[in-house]
Structures are given as C-alpha cells and as structure tokens.
Design an enzyme around this catalytic site. Structure first.
Site, mmCIF file in Angstrom:
data_model
loop_
_atom_site.group_PDB
_atom_site.id
_atom_site.type_symbol
_atom_site.label_atom_id
_atom_site.label_comp_id
_atom_site.label_asym_id
_atom_site.label_seq_id
_atom_site.Cartn_x
_atom_site.Cartn_y
_atom_site.Cartn_z
ATOM 1 N N GLY A 82 8.600 -5.291 -8.931
ATOM 2 C CA GLY A 82 9.443 -4.204 -9.429
ATOM 3 C C GLY A 82 10.916 -4.563 -9.345
ATOM 4 O O GLY A 82 11.360 -5.179 -8.373
ATOM 5 N N LEU B 183 0.256 3.569 -2.148
ATOM 6 C CA LEU B 183 0.551 3.350 -3.571
ATOM 7 C C LEU B 183 1.147 4.592 -4.225
ATOM 8 O O LEU B 183 0.717 5.711 -3.968
ATOM 9 C CB LEU B 183 -0.735 2.939 -4.304
ATOM 10 C CG LEU B 183 -1.373 1.639 -3.823
ATOM 11 C CD1 LEU B 183 -2.618 1.326 -4.662
ATOM 12 C CD2 LEU B 183 -0.393 0.465 -3.874
ATOM 13 N N HIS B 184 2.152 4.360 -5.061
ATOM 14 C CA HIS B 184 2.768 5.431 -5.844
ATOM 15 C C HIS B 184 2.918 4.943 -7.279
ATOM 16 O O HIS B 184 2.536 3.808 -7.597
ATOM 17 C CB HIS B 184 4.119 5.838 -5.229
ATOM 18 C CG HIS B 184 5.055 4.688 -4.988
ATOM 19 N ND1 HIS B 184 5.581 3.929 -6.007
ATOM 20 C CD2 HIS B 184 5.544 4.148 -3.837
ATOM 21 C CE1 HIS B 184 6.368 3.002 -5.514
ATOM 22 N NE2 HIS B 184 6.358 3.090 -4.191
ATOM 23 N N GLU B 185 3.493 5.791 -8.120
ATOM 24 C CA GLU B 185 3.569 5.461 -9.553
ATOM 25 C C GLU B 185 4.355 4.172 -9.814
ATOM 26 O O GLU B 185 4.141 3.525 -10.834
ATOM 27 C CB GLU B 185 4.176 6.625 -10.344
ATOM 28 C CG GLU B 185 3.197 7.756 -10.631
ATOM 29 C CD GLU B 185 2.094 7.371 -11.632
ATOM 30 O OE1 GLU B 185 2.338 6.558 -12.539
ATOM 31 O OE2 GLU B 185 0.975 7.890 -11.477
ATOM 32 N N SER C 96 9.391 5.237 -3.653
ATOM 33 C CA SER C 96 9.286 4.272 -2.565
ATOM 34 C C SER C 96 8.304 4.827 -1.543
ATOM 35 O O SER C 96 8.278 6.041 -1.303
ATOM 36 C CB SER C 96 10.658 4.085 -1.909
ATOM 37 O OG SER C 96 10.514 3.485 -0.632
ATOM 38 N N GLN D 87 7.858 -9.527 7.664
ATOM 39 C CA GLN D 87 9.054 -9.122 6.917
ATOM 40 C C GLN D 87 9.735 -7.901 7.531
ATOM 41 O O GLN D 87 10.702 -7.390 6.972
ATOM 42 C CB GLN D 87 8.727 -8.902 5.441
ATOM 43 C CG GLN D 87 7.859 -7.696 5.126
ATOM 44 C CD GLN D 87 7.492 -7.667 3.648
ATOM 45 O OE1 GLN D 87 6.640 -8.419 3.188
ATOM 46 N NE2 GLN D 87 8.131 -6.796 2.883
ATOM 47 N N GLY E 204 0.804 -1.216 0.000
ATOM 48 C CA GLY E 204 0.000 0.000 0.000
ATOM 49 C C GLY E 204 0.836 1.264 0.000
ATOM 50 O O GLY E 204 2.016 1.228 -0.327
ATOM 51 N N ASP F 139 13.269 -3.647 -6.236
ATOM 52 C CA ASP F 139 13.679 -4.627 -5.230
ATOM 53 C C ASP F 139 14.214 -5.848 -5.972
ATOM 54 O O ASP F 139 13.583 -6.908 -6.014
ATOM 55 C CB ASP F 139 12.482 -4.979 -4.343
ATOM 56 C CG ASP F 139 11.943 -3.755 -3.643
ATOM 57 O OD1 ASP F 139 12.532 -3.354 -2.638
ATOM 58 O OD2 ASP F 139 10.959 -3.156 -4.132
ATOM 59 N N HIS G 187 4.146 1.379 -7.992
ATOM 60 C CA HIS G 187 3.123 0.332 -7.884
ATOM 61 C C HIS G 187 2.188 0.368 -9.105
ATOM 62 O O HIS G 187 1.819 -0.671 -9.659
ATOM 63 C CB HIS G 187 2.260 0.547 -6.635
ATOM 64 C CG HIS G 187 3.007 0.474 -5.335
ATOM 65 N ND1 HIS G 187 3.114 1.535 -4.477
ATOM 66 C CD2 HIS G 187 3.671 -0.551 -4.747
ATOM 67 C CE1 HIS G 187 3.802 1.177 -3.403
ATOM 68 N NE2 HIS G 187 4.160 -0.088 -3.540
HETATM 69 P P1 PAJ Z 1 6.028 -2.758 -1.682
HETATM 70 O O1 PAJ Z 1 7.268 -2.140 -1.118
HETATM 71 O O2 PAJ Z 1 4.721 -2.078 -1.457
HETATM 72 O O3 PAJ Z 1 6.264 -2.927 -3.222
HETATM 73 C C1 PAJ Z 1 5.319 -3.612 -4.008
HETATM 74 C C2 PAJ Z 1 5.916 -3.811 -5.384
HETATM 75 O O4 PAJ Z 1 6.156 -2.535 -5.988
HETATM 76 C C3 PAJ Z 1 7.269 -4.547 -5.339
HETATM 77 O O5 PAJ Z 1 7.318 -5.524 -6.361
HETATM 78 C C4 PAJ Z 1 8.256 -3.421 -5.567
HETATM 79 O O6 PAJ Z 1 9.477 -3.850 -6.163
HETATM 80 C C5 PAJ Z 1 7.472 -2.523 -6.512
HETATM 81 N N1 PAJ Z 1 8.017 -1.156 -6.506
HETATM 82 C C6 PAJ Z 1 8.262 -0.379 -5.435
HETATM 83 N N2 PAJ Z 1 8.825 0.788 -5.816
HETATM 84 C C7 PAJ Z 1 8.936 0.744 -7.172
HETATM 85 C C8 PAJ Z 1 9.435 1.642 -8.170
HETATM 86 N N3 PAJ Z 1 9.939 2.833 -7.862
HETATM 87 N N4 PAJ Z 1 9.378 1.260 -9.462
HETATM 88 C C9 PAJ Z 1 8.873 0.034 -9.799
HETATM 89 N N5 PAJ Z 1 8.372 -0.853 -8.912
HETATM 90 C C10 PAJ Z 1 8.411 -0.503 -7.624
HETATM 91 O O7 PAJ Z 1 7.733 -5.191 -2.022
HETATM 92 C C11 PAJ Z 1 6.798 -5.240 -1.238
HETATM 93 O O8 PAJ Z 1 5.859 -4.259 -1.103
HETATM 94 C C12 PAJ Z 1 6.561 -6.448 -0.335
HETATM 95 O O9 PAJ Z 1 7.794 -7.024 -0.012
HETATM 96 C C13 PAJ Z 1 5.617 -7.503 -0.946
HETATM 97 C C14 PAJ Z 1 6.208 -8.113 -2.227
HETATM 98 C C15 PAJ Z 1 4.241 -6.903 -1.227
HETATM 99 C C16 PAJ Z 1 5.428 -8.666 0.072
HETATM 100 O O10 PAJ Z 1 4.913 -8.205 1.266
#
Ligand code: PAJ
Length: 301
Positions: free
Chosen positions: A158, A44-46, A196, A72, A42, A161, A48
C-alpha cells in the site's frame, strides 16, 4: 465493504509451515501460474482487501500472509497488544476467494538459530526509520524471507506506507528478486482517515481528532492546486491545520523526492508529502502523492 464467507465459498487453505508453503508455491510455478503475494500483519481492513483485489485481477493463485512480525517492533512499541483477529480475517479471505493464507508461527520464521538481517541503506534511515530505529530492517528481513519462500511474480503493497514500499522496491531490485512490486492507492474512511489496523486503538474523541492528518494534507492539496510550489510554505500551512486540532502531536511533516526520500525545497517531478503524528498514544502516518503534470502538479490523497 466485503461480504462474509458463505458456506459455498471454497475454504482458504491455511499454511503454517515454510516447507509446505514452498511446496505449494513450487507447484504453482511448475504449472506456470502467476503467483501474487499480499503480505499483512492481519486485523484485515479494506486497505488490505484492496491489495488482495488488485492481486486477483492479474494473479492466480493469490497468497496472503498474516504474521505479526516481532522484529519490526521496537522494545517500547505495541507488538504485544497489536490486534490479532485470525478467525475474522480468515472468513474475510474466504469471502474474497483467496486460495492460500500463509500464517507461520514466530518460531517457524525465527528459530533460535536465526542470525541474518537485511537492510537498505540511506532510504531507511530518515523519517520512519529515524522515529522507529530497526523497524525497516525488520520489515525488509521478513519480506525477503517471504520472497524466498513464496517466490511470487507480483507482490502488493500500500502507498499508505510509502517509505516502506519504496524500500522494498529498492531491496527487490538490488537483490535481483523476480518479484515485481505493485504499489496500490490509500483506502480512506469517509472522513478521510487512512485505514489502519492501529485505528482500533483510538477512543471516540481521538478518532475525531485523527482526521487532522488528512485535513492537513488536503490543505496542502488546495495550496498546490492554487500554484504554491515552495515546500516550506506548503508545510507551514499543513502544520497550521494539523496544530489546530487538540490532542494531535506532530512528529514530522516533510515533502520528499519520491525516489530518494530526501527533502525538496520546491516541488519537482514526483514527491510525497509525509506526516506522522501521535493521536493520544497512537502513532499514525499518512501521505499525499504529488505528481508533475506539465507545468502544474497534481496531488492524490
Ligand atoms: P500491515 O500494516 O498489515 O499492512 C499490510 C499492507 O497493507 C501494507 O502494504 C500496507 O501499506 C497496506 N495498507 C495498510 N493500510 C492501507 C490503506 N489504508 N490503504 C491501502 N493499503 C494499506 O505493512 C505491514 O503490514 C508490514 O510491515 C509487512 C509489509 C506485512 C511486513 O511485516
């Protein structure tokens, strides 16, 4: 930018229980629909949203999950203060036309009787795994639970990560999951900072300093473009650029093989340059993808 929800948008169906999520997913599969899944925590940003848009290109229905996964986070990490913006997130999902939001409670996912975890050996022990003990076990366990519940054909992650995406692909393969893992590019602010949810913690001054990660990787890109292949030389310059910024404490900088996540001496095949740093109290990570292109290498930030 995404638009806000309009009154004419069909509402996203918010699902709180595992039983109902399984039922909805089962019905979609029975109709031979191609289910796409985008797990998130959640706020949420661009970044996501880019995953959701990618999912919508080839999948229908798309299920997004919002679950701030307690397992985690380490005991001294930011689980309590992690941003939770459910109503705004739901409006964004509606604006995008996402069909389902899976938003289970902590008790639904981890009842008191919960005992099992899954972890990927070796790949999860270095870098983020070393800095955040137990983190990847929490990630793989929750993602495996989601895969069992939803059984998506495609799941979107993404490259921001990169180690997480690599570990999840390993897990999905090892455990014969039908989910195909799709890894999407990093979405950045105009000044290069990778989006992020944790950027919300940064003060104005920290926000300015935070571009150090991008600037370091950009310096590496220029060095690779001018023919440097030696990892130690590339990392020296990357660190010099990052160190020049006050308020940025480097945690690690490494160039690793994209398959093994072991350090390389010299660029070969596909690698990642990975950085983690504390900006004030906020821990940020970023990376560059380095791909062999004939005799030379191409760096994608
Ligand atoms: P979260 O940090 O919310 O990220 C969700 C997804 O969005 C991940 O796959 C992450 O790599 C991707 N994401 C985040 N910032 C990004 C960006 N700037 N550009 C492209 N994609 C981006 O990662 C998690 O949540 C958790 O570990 C989760 C996989 C949901 C398990 O709990």
């Amino acid at each position: 930018m995404c638009r806000c929800a309009l009154p004419s948008d069909p509402p996203v169906e918010t699902i709180h229980t595992i039983a109902w999520m399984k039922q909805v997913a089962r019905e979609a599969r029975a109709k031979e629909r191609i289910l796409g899944f985008v797990p998130t925590m959640g706020a949420l940003h661009e970044g996501h949203l880019s995953l959701i848009r990618e999912a919508q290109k080839g999948c229908s229905p798309v299920v997004a999950s919002i679950f701030v996964n307690p397992t985690q986070f380490g005991p001294t990490e930011d689980f309590q203060k992690y941003p939770r913006t459910l109503e705004a997130d739901r409006a964004v999902l509606e604006g995008l036309g996402v069909e389902y939001l899976f938003h289970p409670s902590r008790e639904e996912m981890y009842p008191n009787s919960f005992r099992t975890s899954v972890s990927v050996e070796a790949l999860g022990e270095r870098l983020e795994g070393r800095s955040r003990p137990g983190h990847f076990r929490g990630v793989t366990t929750v993602v495996l639970k989601f895969f069992e519940i939803i059984q998506p054909r495609f799941a979107f992650f993404g490259r921001k990560d990169a180690q997480q995406a690599r570990i999840i692909r390993q897990m999905a393969g090892d455990l014969n999951s039908d989910a195909q893992i799709v890894v999407c590019p990093i979405v950045r602010e105009q000044d290069g900072l990778a989006l992020s949810s944790r950027n919300a913690y940064l003060s104005e001054a920290e926000r300015r300093a935070a571009t150090a990660l991008y600037e370091g990787l950009d310096a590496l890109r220029k060095d690779v473009d001018s023919g440097t292949l030696d990892a130690a030389r590339l990392l020296t310059e990357l660190r010099r650029v990052m160190d020049a910024r006050a308020g940025v404490a480097i945690e690690y900088t490494e160039i690793v093989d994209a398959e093994t996540f072991e350090p390389v001496v010299s660029l070969r095949r596909t690698c990642y340059a990975l950085v983690a740093a504390l900006v004030g109290k906020t821990r940020l990570i970023d990376n560059a993808l380095i791909e062999q292109d004939g005799e030379s290498f191409r760096v994608t930030l």
